[in-house]
Design an enzyme around this catalytic site. Structure first.
Site, PDB file in Angstrom:
ATOM      1  CD  GLU A   1      -2.619  -1.020   0.008  1.00 21.99           C
ATOM      2  OE1 GLU A   1      -2.927   0.023  -0.193  1.00 21.99           O
ATOM      3  OE2 GLU A   1      -2.670  -2.309  -0.527  1.00 21.99           O
TER       4      GLU A   1
ATOM      5  CG  ASP B   1       2.515  -7.142  -5.630  1.00 20.43           C
ATOM      6  OD1 ASP B   1       2.177  -6.850  -4.732  1.00 20.43           O
ATOM      7  OD2 ASP B   1       2.113  -7.761  -6.875  1.00 20.43           O
TER       8      ASP B   1
END
Length: 419
Positions: free
Chosen positions: A280, A361
């Site tokens: 995030e 990621d």
């Protein structure tokens, strides 16, 4: 061009969207069925045969139900357009309200309520039967009614000032109204972003600061070393409504806060939670939020500019059943006509979003010193949420804003040596 030809063009686009959407959904369902007896290699040892069978059943049932609800919604829209219902409603409502900004707002709200009532039975069935049957729904009827009442109160508080401002600029600022309106709504949206975590979100969920301990120390350390300034880390009682789990950050500037669903904290280890939060933060550090905001403002400006060109085209109004132009009418027509265009452009937006997910990621892997925790977290989330493990590539290309789970795991694995 007369109104019949214009309506015919819309109907061609409407049926193209409907046919392609159905075709993609059927492809996806057939792909799930084709793989229902074989657990994908990536997930063997994680999914038991019983859990995988339940996951396949869940995704099949959701997919079939989506076909049904989509068919009903599309059929209702088609009936509304072909019968001139929108124009008849306009004529009927004009007997009870004087023309003006509030008339425009009442009309738009009334149309929205009508379409919402059509979709309501499907929403209820999905929440209280499908999600309930597979163990996800935790929402009671009382909570549902409470949430609905709050939404009915909050929506006008936000929407009415927005519409009043839009109508004012359309009415008073000449040919460049679309530019002023874009700036006004952008500022209003930023205000809502600031107020959401402080005022709106607490009306629906309870947010408690994360207790002192290893998890809080690890997450604070992660935020510090990645340059993510936050007003705090909070635990949200997501389990009141669903056993699905998530994590996100909300707000802008100094009111940014990290939010973890309680279901997420219960199912993941400290290492895995750290990797999820790093993902995030990756969106923030890679400026994905800013980029999406800029794109949304640009698209809004383009939409308003197109609206300014069409506002006085009487043929357009007659094609959709209206007797004469009106601010309320052009906004409803635009919302109807945008659907086919947004559908066929969705692969571009979703492809861009998937690129951002891969980047986040990769950031998480770098921040956490490896991708094993992130891969483990993704697998557990796929297990707990009964994610579709075998989506058809054409379906995910059109509809998925996140890469398929197998694709994310493969990307993390491919970059292992580089990290």
């Amino acid at each position: 061009m007369n109104e019949k030809n214009l309506l015919a063009i819309y109907l061609v686009l409407f049926f193209m969207e409907f046919i392609v959407s159905w075709f993609l959904s059927i492809l996806n369902l057939n792909n799930i069925l084709k793989n229902r007896n074989d657990i994908p290699a990536l997930f063997k040892g994680l999914f038991s045969e019983e859990k995988y069978a339940a996951t396949v059943s869940y995704n099949l049932e959701k997919g079939k139900f989506s076909l049904l609800s989509g068919f009903v919604s599309s059929s209702f829209l088609l009936i509304v357009v072909l019968t001139g219902f929108l124009g008849h409603l306009d004529t009927w409502l004009s007997f009870y309200f004087r023309d003006g900004y509030m008339y425009n707002i009442v009309y738009i709200f009334l149309v929205s309520i009508i379409f919402s009532l059509v979709s309501l039975p499907f929403s209820l069935f999905s929440q209280f039967y499908i999600e309930e049957f597979y163990g996800f729904n935790k929402m009671t009827a009382r909570t549902y009614l409470s949430d609905t009442a709050k939404q009915l109160l909050i929506t006008p508080v936000i929407a009415v000032p927005m519409l009043l401002g839009l109508f004012f600029f359309m009415d008073k600022t000449g040919s460049f109204w679309w530019l002023y309106a874009t700036l006004f709504i952008t500022v209003l949206q930023l205000i809502v972003f600031i107020l959401y975590p402080l005022v709106i979100a607490p009306l629906f969920n309870k947010f408690t600061p994360l207790e002192d301990g290893e998890l809080k120390e690890r997450l604070n350390s992660l935020a510090h070393r990645t340059g993510f300034k936050t007003s705090g880390i909070y635990l949200m009682d997501g389990s009141r409504r669903s056993s699905h789990s998530n994590a996100y950050f909300t707000g802008i500037g100094r009111v940014k806060r990290i939010v973890l669903f309680d279901t997420l904290v219960e199912s993941l280890s400290v290492d895995e939670l750290e990797s999820v939060l790093a993902h995030e933060i990756g969106h923030y550090r890679k400026k994905h939020i800013v980029k999406r905001l800029i794109l949304s403002v640009f698209m809004m400006a383009v939409g308003f500019y197109v609206l300014s060109l069409l506002m006085n085209w009487n043929t357009l109004y007659r094609a959709f059943g209206y007797a004469e132009p009106g601010y309320h009418a052009i906004l409803i027509i635009l919302s109807i006509c945008l659907s086919p265009f947004s559908f066929f452009l969705s692969p571009l937006g979703n492809g861009w979003s998937r690129k951002h997910e891969y980047e986040a990621d990769r950031f998480a892997k770098e921040a956490c010193g490896g991708g094993d925790a992130m891969m483990s977290a993704l697998k557990k989330l796929g297990l707990d949420n009964m994610s579709n493990l075998t989506p058809h590539s054409a379906y995910s290309f059109f509809h998925y804003s996140h890469p398929a789970l197998s694709e994310r795991l493969a990307a993390l694995s491919d970059t292992r040596e580089d990290q």
